[in-house]
Design a protein around this motif. Structure first.
Motif, PDB file in Angstrom:
ATOM      1  N   ARG A 202      42.244 -66.539 -27.619  1.00  0.00           N
ATOM      2  CA  ARG A 202      41.712 -67.641 -26.824  1.00  0.00           C
ATOM      3  C   ARG A 202      40.458 -67.232 -26.044  1.00  0.00           C
ATOM      4  NH1 ARG A 202      47.457 -70.032 -24.378  1.00  0.00           N
ATOM      5  NH2 ARG A 202      48.281 -70.772 -26.377  1.00  0.00           N
ATOM      6  N   SER A 203      39.929 -66.071 -26.359  1.00  0.00           N
ATOM      7  CA  SER A 203      38.745 -65.584 -25.645  1.00  0.00           C
ATOM      8  C   SER A 203      37.497 -66.299 -26.150  1.00  0.00           C
ATOM      9  CB  SER A 203      38.586 -64.069 -25.852  1.00  0.00           C
ATOM     10  OG  SER A 203      38.016 -63.792 -27.126  1.00  0.00           O
ATOM     11  N   GLY A 204      36.367 -65.967 -25.557  1.00  0.00           N
ATOM     12  CA  GLY A 204      35.092 -66.518 -25.998  1.00  0.00           C
ATOM     13  C   GLY A 204      34.378 -65.630 -26.999  1.00  0.00           C
ATOM     14  N   LEU A 205      35.038 -64.567 -27.456  1.00  0.00           N
ATOM     15  CA  LEU A 205      34.430 -63.667 -28.428  1.00  0.00           C
ATOM     16  C   LEU A 205      34.656 -64.180 -29.844  1.00  0.00           C
ATOM     17  CD1 LEU A 205      35.512 -60.174 -27.011  1.00  0.00           C
ATOM     18  CD2 LEU A 205      33.240 -61.219 -26.897  1.00  0.00           C
ATOM     19  N   HIS A 206      33.616 -64.108 -30.667  1.00  0.00           N
ATOM     20  CA  HIS A 206      33.717 -64.459 -32.077  1.00  0.00           C
ATOM     21  C   HIS A 206      33.296 -63.246 -32.898  1.00  0.00           C
ATOM     22  CE1 HIS A 206      33.819 -68.469 -30.299  1.00  0.00           C
ATOM     23  NE2 HIS A 206      34.368 -68.876 -31.425  1.00  0.00           N
ATOM     24  N   LEU A 207      34.181 -62.826 -33.780  1.00  0.00           N
ATOM     25  CA  LEU A 207      34.003 -61.569 -34.495  1.00  0.00           C
ATOM     26  C   LEU A 207      33.821 -61.772 -36.000  1.00  0.00           C
ATOM     27  CD1 LEU A 207      36.882 -59.464 -32.851  1.00  0.00           C
ATOM     28  CD2 LEU A 207      34.556 -59.862 -31.993  1.00  0.00           C
ATOM     29  N   PHE A 208      33.030 -60.905 -36.586  1.00  0.00           N
ATOM     30  CA  PHE A 208      32.978 -60.793 -38.041  1.00  0.00           C
ATOM     31  C   PHE A 208      34.397 -60.459 -38.517  1.00  0.00           C
ATOM     32  CE2 PHE A 208      31.883 -58.442 -42.010  1.00  0.00           C
ATOM     33  CZ  PHE A 208      31.019 -59.363 -42.588  1.00  0.00           C
ATOM     34  N   PRO A 209      34.859 -61.029 -39.635  1.00  0.00           N
ATOM     35  CA  PRO A 209      36.267 -60.865 -40.021  1.00  0.00           C
ATOM     36  C   PRO A 209      36.684 -59.457 -40.418  1.00  0.00           C
ATOM     37  CG  PRO A 209      35.046 -62.070 -41.704  1.00  0.00           C
ATOM     38  CD  PRO A 209      34.148 -61.969 -40.517  1.00  0.00           C
ATOM     39  N   ILE A 210      35.747 -58.534 -40.498  1.00  0.00           N
ATOM     40  CA  ILE A 210      36.064 -57.125 -40.738  1.00  0.00           C
ATOM     41  C   ILE A 210      35.441 -56.315 -39.603  1.00  0.00           C
ATOM     42  CG2 ILE A 210      35.825 -55.141 -42.266  1.00  0.00           C
ATOM     43  CD1 ILE A 210      37.568 -57.272 -43.482  1.00  0.00           C
ATOM     44  N   GLY A 211      36.278 -55.590 -38.861  1.00  0.00           N
ATOM     45  CA  GLY A 211      35.763 -54.738 -37.797  1.00  0.00           C
ATOM     46  C   GLY A 211      35.440 -53.351 -38.323  1.00  0.00           C
ATOM     47  N   LEU A 212      34.490 -52.696 -37.689  1.00  0.00           N
ATOM     48  CA  LEU A 212      34.110 -51.341 -38.093  1.00  0.00           C
ATOM     49  C   LEU A 212      34.700 -50.326 -37.122  1.00  0.00           C
ATOM     50  CD1 LEU A 212      32.518 -49.431 -39.945  1.00  0.00           C
ATOM     51  CD2 LEU A 212      30.553 -49.728 -38.409  1.00  0.00           C
ATOM     52  N   GLY A 213      35.624 -49.521 -37.610  1.00  0.00           N
ATOM     53  CA  GLY A 213      36.186 -48.441 -36.812  1.00  0.00           C
ATOM     54  C   GLY A 213      35.310 -47.212 -36.895  1.00  0.00           C
ATOM     55  N   THR A 214      35.306 -46.412 -35.824  1.00  0.00           N
ATOM     56  CA  THR A 214      34.376 -45.276 -35.758  1.00  0.00           C
ATOM     57  C   THR A 214      35.072 -43.950 -35.454  1.00  0.00           C
ATOM     58  OG1 THR A 214      33.943 -45.616 -33.399  1.00  0.00           O
ATOM     59  CG2 THR A 214      32.572 -46.851 -34.946  1.00  0.00           C
ATOM     60  N   MET A 215      36.370 -43.873 -35.695  1.00  0.00           N
ATOM     61  CA  MET A 215      37.078 -42.638 -35.405  1.00  0.00           C
ATOM     62  C   MET A 215      36.514 -41.467 -36.209  1.00  0.00           C
ATOM     63  SD  MET A 215      41.189 -41.816 -35.557  1.00  0.00           S
ATOM     64  CE  MET A 215      41.277 -41.760 -37.354  1.00  0.00           C
ATOM     65  N   GLN A 216      35.953 -41.764 -37.383  1.00  0.00           N
ATOM     66  CA  GLN A 216      35.440 -40.704 -38.253  1.00  0.00           C
ATOM     67  C   GLN A 216      34.062 -40.198 -37.837  1.00  0.00           C
ATOM     68  OE1 GLN A 216      35.686 -43.862 -38.841  1.00  0.00           O
ATOM     69  NE2 GLN A 216      34.124 -44.642 -40.221  1.00  0.00           N
ATOM     70  N   PHE A 217      33.379 -40.920 -36.935  1.00  0.00           N
ATOM     71  CA  PHE A 217      32.040 -40.492 -36.525  1.00  0.00           C
ATOM     72  C   PHE A 217      32.134 -39.185 -35.733  1.00  0.00           C
ATOM     73  CE2 PHE A 217      30.080 -45.058 -36.443  1.00  0.00           C
ATOM     74  CZ  PHE A 217      30.333 -45.153 -37.796  1.00  0.00           C
TER      75      PHE A 217
END
Length: 340
Positions: A9-24
């Motif tokens: 219910r937030s005001g954020l709109h996201l691309f349907p695939i998130g990018l994780g960065t644990m490997q960076f």
């Protein structure tokens, strides 16, 4: 055209695939990380997820390398306003200080007010930004009252350092406790949860029975980690064949290799082939069809891997496809049918 998804219910709109960065800073060096983020951004991606403890296991590294890489990239590219930056707090940072021969351990972890406020300031510096879009409790802190944690998060929102708050690795009752406390005390409320969830995750049944209905009822966005079962659902591991080169090959062979799991991979391949898709794309498309799902968070060690996974947004599964995948991965039903 890709449809961006509202985070609960937030005001954020996201691309349907998130990018994780644990490997960076671990399996992807900074140059490779830049290439991955460039490709993600060029595809329309806007949701980058990190944590203060990424990457902390490098010898001599106090942590925060992933945040630093993401921060430098956003500054170099000048695209901070286009990115929804999510990071986390809870884990141990730094280590012990040597004070005149005596080793003293300062509080460097948890969800206390002291640590949350300090950790947020440090993350902001590493990310080279004045605010964090989604600040998440990485996991529960049993030593700190939930009121204290939510009060500290609320203070950060009031200061303008954080836009929204979320949690990760919370059980249903813990999330409900937090939502109730926020409502009762007039504090900022979690808008999202980041659970481990995939067709193979050991906690899948609990998530679908307890957390998923809770998220639907209260408008909590779901941004799961490890949606591909540590790479098992990509199809790169073959039943009875030698392991491919992979940073997680040994872990998967010991934890995830089973006839049941390979049956799930076979089902993904059977659905993917007539669609001209990859098993990983079908696994992610199945997940995006689940209730309350906003954006599964994927990791990639190179641009080729990332671009294949981003192809998920073009995959359209029929009701029959979804049923085939769910049936193949429904181990409890399979056991019931076998016993009957």
């Amino acid at each position: 055209m890709t449809t961006y998804r509202r985070l609960g219910r937030s005001g954020l709109h996201l691309f349907p695939i998130g990018l994780g960065t644990m490997q960076f800073g671990w399996s992807a060096d900074e140059e490779t990380a830049y290439g991955i983020m460039d490709a993600y951004y060029a595809a329309g991606g806007n949701f980058i997820d990190t944590a203060d403890i990424y990457t902390t296991w490098t010898p001599g590294n106090p942590g925060g390398v992933s945040e630093e890489i993401v921060g430098r990239w956003m500054k170099d590219r000048g695209n901070r306003d286009d990115i929804v930056v999510a990071t986390k707090v809870r884990g141990a940072m730094g280590g012990m200080d040597n004070n005149q021969g005596r080793k003293t351990v300062h509080q460097r972890e948890g969800l206390s007010r002291r640590w949350i406020l300090k950790a947020c300031e440090d993350s902001l510096k590493r990310l080279q930004t004045d605010h964090i879009d989604l600040y998440q409790a990485h996991w529960v802190d049993n030593q700190t009252p939930i009121e204290e944690t939510l009060s500290a998060f609320s203070e950060l929102v009031q200061r303008g350092y954080v836009r929204y708050i979320g949690c990760s690795n919370y059980s249903a009752w813990r999330l409900m406790q937090a939502l109730w406390t926020s409502d009762r005390k007039g504090l900022e409320s979690y808008v999202s949860i980041q659970p481990e969830y995939s067709l193979l995750s050991p906690t899948r049944a609990n998530f679908e029975r307890e957390l998923m209905p809770l998220c639907v009822e209260y408008g909590i966005g779901v941004v799961p980690w490890s949606p591909l079962g540590g790479g098992m659902l990509t199809g790169k591991y073959k039943r009875g064949q030698p392991l491919p080169e992979s940073v997680r090959a040994d872990e998967n062979s010991s934890r995830r290799f089973s006839d049941q799991n390979f049956d799930v991979v076979d089902a993904l391949e059977a659905v993917a082939t007539p669609l001209g898709a990859k098993p990983a794309q079908v696994a992610l498309a199945w997940m995006l069809a689940q209730p309350a799902m906003t954006a599964p968070i994927i990791g990639a060690n190179n641009v080729t891997q990332l671009q294949e996974l981003l192809g998920t947004v073009e995959v359209k599964l029929s009701a029959d496809d979804l049923a085939k995948i769910s049936r193949a991965s429904d181990w409890e039903r399979a056991r019931t049918e076998l016993e009957s």
